[in-house]
Scaffold this motif. Structure first.
Motif, PDB file in Angstrom:
ATOM      1  N   MET A 178      17.236  31.312  44.003  1.00  0.00           N
ATOM      2  CA  MET A 178      17.090  30.324  44.974  1.00  0.00           C
ATOM      3  C   MET A 178      16.845  28.834  44.211  1.00  0.00           C
ATOM      4  SD  MET A 178      15.595  32.115  48.195  1.00  0.00           S
ATOM      5  CE  MET A 178      15.604  30.751  49.176  1.00  0.00           C
ATOM      6  N   LEU A 179      16.045  28.998  43.160  1.00  0.00           N
ATOM      7  CA  LEU A 179      15.696  27.762  42.317  1.00  0.00           C
ATOM      8  C   LEU A 179      16.949  27.351  41.776  1.00  0.00           C
ATOM      9  CD1 LEU A 179      13.737  25.849  40.775  1.00  0.00           C
ATOM     10  CD2 LEU A 179      13.544  27.478  39.106  1.00  0.00           C
ATOM     11  N   TYR A 180      17.911  28.146  41.177  1.00  0.00           N
ATOM     12  CA  TYR A 180      19.055  27.907  40.638  1.00  0.00           C
ATOM     13  C   TYR A 180      20.221  27.203  41.668  1.00  0.00           C
ATOM     14  CZ  TYR A 180      23.562  27.851  38.092  1.00  0.00           C
ATOM     15  OH  TYR A 180      24.668  27.637  37.432  1.00  0.00           O
ATOM     16  N   ALA A 181      20.075  27.758  42.653  1.00  0.00           N
ATOM     17  CA  ALA A 181      20.979  27.406  43.844  1.00  0.00           C
ATOM     18  C   ALA A 181      20.601  26.092  44.643  1.00  0.00           C
ATOM     19  CB  ALA A 181      21.074  28.385  44.906  1.00  0.00           C
ATOM     20  N   SER A 182      19.232  25.661  44.228  1.00  0.00           N
ATOM     21  CA  SER A 182      18.843  24.318  44.764  1.00  0.00           C
ATOM     22  C   SER A 182      19.228  23.012  44.178  1.00  0.00           C
ATOM     23  CB  SER A 182      17.298  24.484  44.729  1.00  0.00           C
ATOM     24  OG  SER A 182      16.524  24.156  43.357  1.00  0.00           O
ATOM     25  N   ILE A 186      20.051  22.266  34.968  1.00  0.00           N
ATOM     26  CA  ILE A 186      20.342  23.361  34.221  1.00  0.00           C
ATOM     27  C   ILE A 186      19.434  23.354  32.970  1.00  0.00           C
ATOM     28  CG2 ILE A 186      22.120  24.516  32.863  1.00  0.00           C
ATOM     29  CD1 ILE A 186      22.668  24.628  35.782  1.00  0.00           C
ATOM     30  N   LYS A 187      19.188  22.352  32.364  1.00  0.00           N
ATOM     31  CA  LYS A 187      18.428  22.322  31.150  1.00  0.00           C
ATOM     32  C   LYS A 187      17.083  22.788  31.607  1.00  0.00           C
ATOM     33  CE  LYS A 187      16.632  19.330  27.637  1.00  0.00           C
ATOM     34  NZ  LYS A 187      16.616  17.873  26.892  1.00  0.00           N
ATOM     35  N   LEU A 188      16.357  22.423  32.506  1.00  0.00           N
ATOM     36  CA  LEU A 188      15.011  22.735  32.890  1.00  0.00           C
ATOM     37  C   LEU A 188      15.218  24.273  33.485  1.00  0.00           C
ATOM     38  CD1 LEU A 188      13.733  19.472  34.938  1.00  0.00           C
ATOM     39  CD2 LEU A 188      13.275  20.201  32.333  1.00  0.00           C
ATOM     40  N   PHE A 189      16.163  24.798  33.997  1.00  0.00           N
ATOM     41  CA  PHE A 189      16.116  26.085  34.509  1.00  0.00           C
ATOM     42  C   PHE A 189      16.147  27.018  33.247  1.00  0.00           C
ATOM     43  CE2 PHE A 189      18.610  29.741  35.365  1.00  0.00           C
ATOM     44  CZ  PHE A 189      17.775  30.235  36.608  1.00  0.00           C
ATOM     45  N   TRP A 190      16.928  26.771  32.372  1.00  0.00           N
ATOM     46  CA  TRP A 190      16.712  27.510  31.208  1.00  0.00           C
ATOM     47  C   TRP A 190      15.665  27.562  30.467  1.00  0.00           C
ATOM     48  CZ3 TRP A 190      19.558  31.727  31.110  1.00  0.00           C
ATOM     49  CH2 TRP A 190      20.906  31.852  31.836  1.00  0.00           C
ATOM     50  N   THR A 191      14.996  26.160  30.488  1.00  0.00           N
ATOM     51  CA  THR A 191      13.898  26.025  29.749  1.00  0.00           C
ATOM     52  C   THR A 191      12.703  27.148  30.367  1.00  0.00           C
ATOM     53  OG1 THR A 191      14.073  23.893  29.208  1.00  0.00           O
ATOM     54  CG2 THR A 191      11.777  24.688  29.049  1.00  0.00           C
ATOM     55  N   LEU A 192      12.710  27.276  31.776  1.00  0.00           N
ATOM     56  CA  LEU A 192      11.681  27.831  32.594  1.00  0.00           C
ATOM     57  C   LEU A 192      12.087  29.473  32.050  1.00  0.00           C
ATOM     58  CD1 LEU A 192       9.813  28.169  34.645  1.00  0.00           C
ATOM     59  CD2 LEU A 192      11.503  28.276  36.185  1.00  0.00           C
ATOM     60  N   ILE A 193      13.582  29.678  31.911  1.00  0.00           N
ATOM     61  CA  ILE A 193      13.909  31.000  31.791  1.00  0.00           C
ATOM     62  C   ILE A 193      13.000  31.415  30.148  1.00  0.00           C
ATOM     63  CG2 ILE A 193      15.792  32.612  31.205  1.00  0.00           C
ATOM     64  CD1 ILE A 193      15.181  32.210  34.036  1.00  0.00           C
ATOM     65  N   ALA A 194      13.284  30.565  29.499  1.00  0.00           N
ATOM     66  CA  ALA A 194      13.052  30.863  28.080  1.00  0.00           C
ATOM     67  C   ALA A 194      11.603  31.082  28.253  1.00  0.00           C
ATOM     68  CB  ALA A 194      13.490  29.665  27.046  1.00  0.00           C
ATOM     69  N   MET A 195      10.687  30.343  28.780  1.00  0.00           N
ATOM     70  CA  MET A 195       9.307  30.416  28.837  1.00  0.00           C
ATOM     71  C   MET A 195       8.771  31.876  29.336  1.00  0.00           C
ATOM     72  SD  MET A 195       8.534  26.616  29.859  1.00  0.00           S
ATOM     73  CE  MET A 195       6.652  27.005  30.454  1.00  0.00           C
ATOM     74  N   MET A 196       9.542  32.067  30.384  1.00  0.00           N
ATOM     75  CA  MET A 196       9.392  33.414  30.950  1.00  0.00           C
ATOM     76  C   MET A 196       9.583  34.586  30.291  1.00  0.00           C
ATOM     77  SD  MET A 196      10.445  32.471  34.871  1.00  0.00           S
ATOM     78  CE  MET A 196      10.236  34.193  35.577  1.00  0.00           C
TER      79      MET A 196
END
Length: 370
Positions: A178-182, A186-196
């Motif tokens: 849902m975050l991606y769909a919001s 993209i850069k911040l989304f994958w940064t969050l994925i990398a941190m997790m």
């Protein structure tokens, strides 16, 4: 592409097919009273009747009412998650249930619905700011993410504490989709994925011993064949012995001779595979796939951000549970305690998915969105 006018009928038809398959499988798993008891079938039959009525009512209402109560529903879900740890019933090594007016209730199932509607409202209200552009800075976007992420982590921690690893994983999956769909950068989304991802090794130390054993058995099925590996071994035998056409309804030996634990809940797909074979299993997956496809069509053509995001949340939870449940039953994924939607025995799970399907039906009837 399915015509918009046909979406409600198609969703209804395949939902009824799924419920029917589930009732047949539950009856087979319980009619001999061999460790399960026929009461689970009648219980699920009652839930099916109530659930169908609920779907009809929800399909005719105003779905925007979910927007108005989204935060309240989420708050109630967190309250229930706390209460189940305080006064819940302990069974099968977990504290996931408590009774309300004589009915058993599982708050972690309700939390799936609450998380979807909470995130749908939150992200729909902040969608313009979540897109990284000249007006919004990265810092402002992160500020908008901290609050929902914090609340989601609270739900996950309470669910994990029960313990219920599978549902905790599902909640995070809903959040990410849902975050991606919001429309987030993209850069911040994958940064969050990398941190997790970097924090995942730390999660190993938080797992219970039986959860670690399940993961180790997944990597090496022969590690504990009579303990943690017993259920998955019997499940694979059941599914494989069904071959193409299955052994026939009520004729599955792994099921009827009580070799298969949890065959009425998490491992009910093994009953379907043994008795209805590959074709029966494929038909069930086909029914789920059609509903998921209809959900994507609804989301794609929906002009309301809340309706679009919630629809994607529903599609996500449905797809994730189907893939994870069937994957673990067939030994392709670790056992994490995920039910098969509208098939596995469970009052709360069934009612939650009835509400979610009712929401899809409601949006499918709003032809003005297409």
């Amino acid at each position: 592409m399915i015509a918009a006018s046909s979406l409600p009928r198609i969703i209804w038809t395949h939902t009824i097919f799924i419920i029917g398959i589930g009732l047949l499988a539950l009856y087979s798993a319980s009619f001999n009273n061999n460790g399960v008891g026929i009461s689970v079938f009648y219980d699920q039959l009652f839930c099916a009747a109530i659930g169908l009525v609920l779907m009809i009512l929800l399909s005719r209402g105003n779905y925007r009412k979910f927007f108005d109560v989204a935060y309240v529903v989420y708050g109630i879900s967190v309250f229930f998650l706390i209460m189940v740890l305080v006064m819940g019933r302990h069974a099968l090594g977990a504290t996931r249930w408590f009774s309300i007016a004589g009915f058993s209730f599982q708050p972690s199932e309700f939390s799936k619905l609450a998380v979807i509607f909470f995130l749908g409202r939150y992200f729909s209200e902040r969608r313009p700011r979540l897109t990284f552009n000249a007006v919004t800075s990265a810092g402002e976007i992160w500020a908008d993410l901290i609050w929902p992420l914090f609340l989601i982590l609270i739900s996950m921690a309470l669910i994990f504490k029960q313990p219920d690893l599978g549902t905790a994983i599902l909640v995070m999956g809903i959040f990410l989709v849902m975050l991606y769909a919001s429309g987030i950068s993209i850069k911040l989304f994958w940064t969050l994925i990398a941190m997790m991802t970097m924090m995942m090794p730390l999660a190993w130390h938080l797992l219970k011993p039986y959860q670690k054993n399940r993961l180790l058995v997944f990597l090496n099925p022969s590690l504990d064949p009579l303990g943690a590996g017993y259920t998955i071994t019997q499940s694979k035998i059941a599914v494989g012995s069904g071959e193409l056409l299955g052994k026939g309804w009520l004729a599955g030996t792994q099921n009827q001779l009580n070799f298969l634990p949890e065959r009425h809940t998490d491992f009910i797909f093994s009953v379907i595979g043994e008795e209805w074979g590959l074709l029966g299993g494929v038909f069930l997956v086909y029914c789920y796939s059609i509903i998921i496809y209809c959900g994507f069509q609804i989301a794609q053509h929906n002009k309301d951000p809340f309706g679009q995001l919630v629809t994607l949340g529903i599609v996500t939870i449905l797809a994730m549970q189907v893939v994870i449940n069937i994957g673990m039953v067939m030994g392709l994924l670790p056992v994490v305690g995920i039910t098969l939607p509208l098939i596995s025995y469970g009052r709360t799970s069934f009612m939650v998915f009835a509400i979610l399907i009712g929401f899809l039906l409601n949006l499918a009837k709003k032809r003005t969105i297409f």
